[in-house]
Write a protein that holds these residues in place. Structure first.
Motif, PDB file in Angstrom:
ATOM      1  N   PRO A  28      17.833 -94.577  23.187  1.00 33.36           N
ATOM      2  CA  PRO A  28      17.538 -96.155  23.388  1.00 33.36           C
ATOM      3  C   PRO A  28      17.307 -96.949  22.444  1.00 33.36           C
ATOM      4  O   PRO A  28      17.246 -98.328  22.662  1.00 33.36           O
ATOM      5  N   LEU A  29      17.189 -96.332  21.218  1.00 33.98           N
ATOM      6  CA  LEU A  29      16.628 -97.378  20.123  1.00 33.98           C
ATOM      7  C   LEU A  29      17.828 -97.940  19.376  1.00 33.98           C
ATOM      8  O   LEU A  29      17.864 -98.545  18.419  1.00 33.98           O
ATOM      9  N   ARG A  30      19.201 -97.258  19.914  1.00 31.22           N
ATOM     10  CA  ARG A  30      20.173 -97.551  19.165  1.00 31.22           C
ATOM     11  C   ARG A  30      21.325 -98.218  20.158  1.00 31.22           C
ATOM     12  O   ARG A  30      21.297 -98.119  21.277  1.00 31.22           O
ATOM     13  N   GLU A  31      22.335 -98.851  19.522  1.00 30.88           N
ATOM     14  CA  GLU A  31      23.310 -99.525  20.268  1.00 30.88           C
ATOM     15  C   GLU A  31      24.516 -98.359  20.526  1.00 30.88           C
ATOM     16  O   GLU A  31      24.667 -97.799  19.564  1.00 30.88           O
ATOM     17  N   PRO A  32      24.988 -98.376  21.930  1.00 34.33           N
ATOM     18  CA  PRO A  32      25.786 -97.283  22.144  1.00 34.33           C
ATOM     19  C   PRO A  32      27.259 -97.141  21.319  1.00 34.33           C
ATOM     20  O   PRO A  32      27.507 -96.058  21.073  1.00 34.33           O
ATOM     21  N   ALA A  33      27.659 -98.193  21.156  1.00 34.84           N
ATOM     22  CA  ALA A  33      28.937 -98.054  20.437  1.00 34.84           C
ATOM     23  C   ALA A  33      29.186 -97.671  18.993  1.00 34.84           C
ATOM     24  O   ALA A  33      29.791 -96.950  18.881  1.00 34.84           O
ATOM     25  N   LEU A  34      28.222 -98.244  18.456  1.00 37.74           N
ATOM     26  CA  LEU A  34      27.636 -97.671  16.990  1.00 37.74           C
ATOM     27  C   LEU A  34      27.251 -96.242  16.953  1.00 37.74           C
ATOM     28  O   LEU A  34      27.893 -95.464  16.138  1.00 37.74           O
ATOM     29  N   LEU A  35      26.385 -95.961  17.882  1.00 35.59           N
ATOM     30  CA  LEU A  35      25.790 -94.511  17.981  1.00 35.59           C
ATOM     31  C   LEU A  35      27.214 -93.502  18.324  1.00 35.59           C
ATOM     32  O   LEU A  35      27.222 -92.594  17.728  1.00 35.59           O
ATOM     33  N   ALA A  36      28.062 -93.996  19.192  1.00 38.49           N
ATOM     34  CA  ALA A  36      29.248 -93.196  19.795  1.00 38.49           C
ATOM     35  C   ALA A  36      30.177 -93.003  18.269  1.00 38.49           C
ATOM     36  O   ALA A  36      30.523 -92.017  18.169  1.00 38.49           O
ATOM     37  N   LYS A  37      30.411 -94.056  17.635  1.00 37.69           N
ATOM     38  CA  LYS A  37      31.194 -93.810  16.416  1.00 37.69           C
ATOM     39  C   LYS A  37      30.349 -92.992  15.287  1.00 37.69           C
ATOM     40  O   LYS A  37      31.143 -92.167  14.870  1.00 37.69           O
ATOM     41  N   GLN A  38      29.279 -93.402  15.401  1.00 37.47           N
ATOM     42  CA  GLN A  38      28.359 -92.139  14.369  1.00 37.47           C
ATOM     43  C   GLN A  38      28.609 -90.895  14.571  1.00 37.47           C
ATOM     44  O   GLN A  38      28.723 -89.978  13.650  1.00 37.47           O
ATOM     45  N   ALA A  39      28.413 -90.698  15.844  1.00 37.08           N
ATOM     46  CA  ALA A  39      28.381 -89.228  15.959  1.00 37.08           C
ATOM     47  C   ALA A  39      29.749 -88.555  16.152  1.00 37.08           C
ATOM     48  O   ALA A  39      29.962 -87.682  15.798  1.00 37.08           O
ATOM     49  N   ALA A  40      30.865 -89.336  16.611  1.00 35.59           N
ATOM     50  CA  ALA A  40      32.112 -89.047  16.572  1.00 35.59           C
ATOM     51  C   ALA A  40      32.613 -88.524  15.156  1.00 35.59           C
ATOM     52  O   ALA A  40      33.379 -87.639  14.750  1.00 35.59           O
ATOM     53  N   THR A  41      32.172 -89.429  14.424  1.00 35.16           N
ATOM     54  CA  THR A  41      32.337 -89.496  12.746  1.00 35.16           C
ATOM     55  C   THR A  41      31.894 -88.346  12.229  1.00 35.16           C
ATOM     56  O   THR A  41      32.613 -87.280  11.431  1.00 35.16           O
ATOM     57  N   LEU A  42      30.659 -88.042  12.462  1.00 36.76           N
ATOM     58  CA  LEU A  42      29.917 -86.840  11.926  1.00 36.76           C
ATOM     59  C   LEU A  42      30.509 -85.569  12.597  1.00 36.76           C
ATOM     60  O   LEU A  42      30.800 -84.409  11.671  1.00 36.76           O
ATOM     61  N   ASP A  43      30.871 -85.512  14.086  1.00 29.73           N
ATOM     62  CA  ASP A  43      31.375 -84.382  14.519  1.00 29.73           C
ATOM     63  C   ASP A  43      32.831 -84.142  13.865  1.00 29.73           C
ATOM     64  O   ASP A  43      33.056 -83.059  13.545  1.00 29.73           O
ATOM     65  N   GLN A  44      33.367 -85.011  13.582  1.00 32.14           N
ATOM     66  CA  GLN A  44      34.964 -84.887  13.268  1.00 32.14           C
ATOM     67  C   GLN A  44      34.879 -84.306  11.731  1.00 32.14           C
ATOM     68  O   GLN A  44      35.515 -83.253  11.396  1.00 32.14           O
ATOM     69  N   MET A  45      34.038 -84.852  10.852  1.00 38.47           N
ATOM     70  CA  MET A  45      33.892 -84.461   9.405  1.00 38.47           C
ATOM     71  C   MET A  45      33.194 -83.129   9.143  1.00 38.47           C
ATOM     72  O   MET A  45      33.527 -82.666   8.183  1.00 38.47           O
ATOM     73  N   THR A  46      32.629 -82.795  10.336  1.00 47.20           N
ATOM     74  CA  THR A  46      31.878 -81.365  10.134  1.00 47.20           C
ATOM     75  C   THR A  46      32.870 -80.318  10.777  1.00 47.20           C
ATOM     76  O   THR A  46      32.404 -79.257  10.645  1.00 47.20           O
ATOM     77  N   GLY A  47      33.850 -80.810  11.328  1.00 49.34           N
ATOM     78  CA  GLY A  47      34.807 -79.796  11.851  1.00 49.34           C
ATOM     79  C   GLY A  47      34.180 -79.309  13.365  1.00 49.34           C
ATOM     80  O   GLY A  47      34.391 -78.104  13.702  1.00 49.34           O
ATOM     81  N   GLY A  48      33.377 -80.266  13.835  1.00 56.12           N
ATOM     82  CA  GLY A  48      32.872 -79.930  15.175  1.00 56.12           C
ATOM     83  C   GLY A  48      31.493 -79.223  15.268  1.00 56.12           C
ATOM     84  O   GLY A  48      31.139 -78.549  16.132  1.00 56.12           O
ATOM     85  N   ARG A  49      30.862 -79.480  14.104  1.00 55.33           N
ATOM     86  CA  ARG A  49      29.398 -78.711  13.849  1.00 55.33           C
ATOM     87  C   ARG A  49      28.263 -79.460  14.398  1.00 55.33           C
ATOM     88  O   ARG A  49      27.105 -79.111  14.315  1.00 55.33           O
ATOM     89  N   LEU A  50      28.755 -80.591  15.051  1.00 55.64           N
ATOM     90  CA  LEU A  50      27.498 -81.398  15.562  1.00 55.64           C
ATOM     91  C   LEU A  50      26.983 -81.195  16.746  1.00 55.64           C
ATOM     92  O   LEU A  50      27.924 -81.151  17.837  1.00 55.64           O
ATOM     93  N   THR A  51      25.761 -80.890  17.143  1.00 56.06           N
ATOM     94  CA  THR A  51      25.191 -81.093  18.504  1.00 56.06           C
ATOM     95  C   THR A  51      24.460 -82.279  18.589  1.00 56.06           C
ATOM     96  O   THR A  51      23.462 -82.371  17.915  1.00 56.06           O
ATOM     97  N   LEU A  52      24.523 -82.911  19.545  1.00 56.14           N
ATOM     98  CA  LEU A  52      23.542 -84.357  19.749  1.00 56.14           C
ATOM     99  C   LEU A  52      22.831 -84.073  20.667  1.00 56.14           C
ATOM    100  O   LEU A  52      22.902 -83.987  21.910  1.00 56.14           O
ATOM    101  N   GLY A  53      21.499 -83.757  20.118  1.00 55.84           N
ATOM    102  CA  GLY A  53      20.343 -84.142  20.887  1.00 55.84           C
ATOM    103  C   GLY A  53      19.684 -85.195  21.192  1.00 55.84           C
ATOM    104  O   GLY A  53      19.475 -85.921  20.171  1.00 55.84           O
ATOM    105  N   LEU A  54      19.601 -85.664  22.511  1.00 58.40           N
ATOM    106  CA  LEU A  54      19.194 -87.167  22.686  1.00 58.40           C
ATOM    107  C   LEU A  54      18.032 -87.045  23.695  1.00 58.40           C
ATOM    108  O   LEU A  54      17.789 -86.074  24.523  1.00 58.40           O
ATOM    109  N   GLY A  55      17.316 -88.076  23.509  1.00 60.44           N
ATOM    110  CA  GLY A  55      16.043 -88.178  24.267  1.00 60.44           C
ATOM    111  C   GLY A  55      15.559 -89.755  24.245  1.00 60.44           C
ATOM    112  O   GLY A  55      16.532 -90.533  23.673  1.00 60.44           O
ATOM    113  N   VAL A  56      14.564 -90.048  25.156  1.00 58.07           N
ATOM    114  CA  VAL A  56      14.475 -91.527  25.374  1.00 58.07           C
ATOM    115  C   VAL A  56      12.985 -91.691  24.304  1.00 58.07           C
ATOM    116  O   VAL A  56      12.947 -92.983  24.392  1.00 58.07           O
ATOM    117  N   GLY A  57      12.368 -90.939  24.215  1.00 56.62           N
ATOM    118  CA  GLY A  57      11.393 -91.221  23.076  1.00 56.62           C
ATOM    119  C   GLY A  57       9.980 -91.763  23.992  1.00 56.62           C
ATOM    120  O   GLY A  57      10.285 -92.420  25.106  1.00 56.62           O
TER     121      GLY A  57
END
Length: 154
Positions: free
Chosen positions: A67-96
């Motif tokens: 919730p502290l982040r803008e969703p489109a940018l977060l989606a882009k960041q996560a997709a970039t990291l996931d792609q560049m790691t060959g699918g090694r990202l797990t995105l743990g999310l919470g509300v804080g």
């Protein structure tokens, strides 16, 4: 058996050594926590560096305060990291649950659950490759897996 390790956040320069040792050893996942008002490294940036220094071990946010982040940018960041790691990202999310993190981000703490629900819908749409909206096209890159990285909620 998969065993992950939560990395120490007090001394960011030592994280590379921890990551390399974990990659060579028995650990399956490297995790970093998220706080805004604290001396921890920003998790997506730090995990990108650590993923570049490793080849086997997965990287995971524990838990990213979405919730502290803008969703489109977060989606882009996560997709970039996931792609560049060959699918090694797990995105743990919470509300804080800390008022100061929400205050400095300019986000109403009382709407954080609803905001996370809305963010997930936006991120899933972006990760599917659909246009963002009527006046905006798709946001890339595509994640390594169709539908985006695995998401865990904490």
């Amino acid at each position: 058996m998969n065993i992950g390790i939560g990395l120490p956040i007090g001394d960011p320069p030592v994280l590379l050594d921890w990551a390399r040792r974990a990659d060579a050893g028995p650990f399956s996942t490297l995790g970093l926590l998220d706080r805004l008002v604290f001396h921890n490294p920003e998790p997506l940036v730090a995990l990108a560096v650590l993923a570049g220094a490793t080849s086997r071990v997965r990287v995971q946010t524990e838990v990213l305060l979405a919730p502290l982040r803008e969703p489109a940018l977060l989606a882009k960041q996560a997709a970039t990291l996931d792609q560049m790691t060959g699918g090694r990202l797990t995105l743990g999310l919470g509300v804080g649950g800390r008022h100061d993190d929400h205050q400095v981000a300019g986000v109403d703490m009382h709407t954080r659950g609803r905001r996370l629900d809305e963010q997930m819908a936006v991120m899933r749409r972006i990760w599917s490759g659909k246009p963002y909206g009527q006046d905006a096209g798709p946001i890339g890159p595509a994640p390594a897996r169709p539908g985006g990285p695995p998401v865990l909620f904490g």
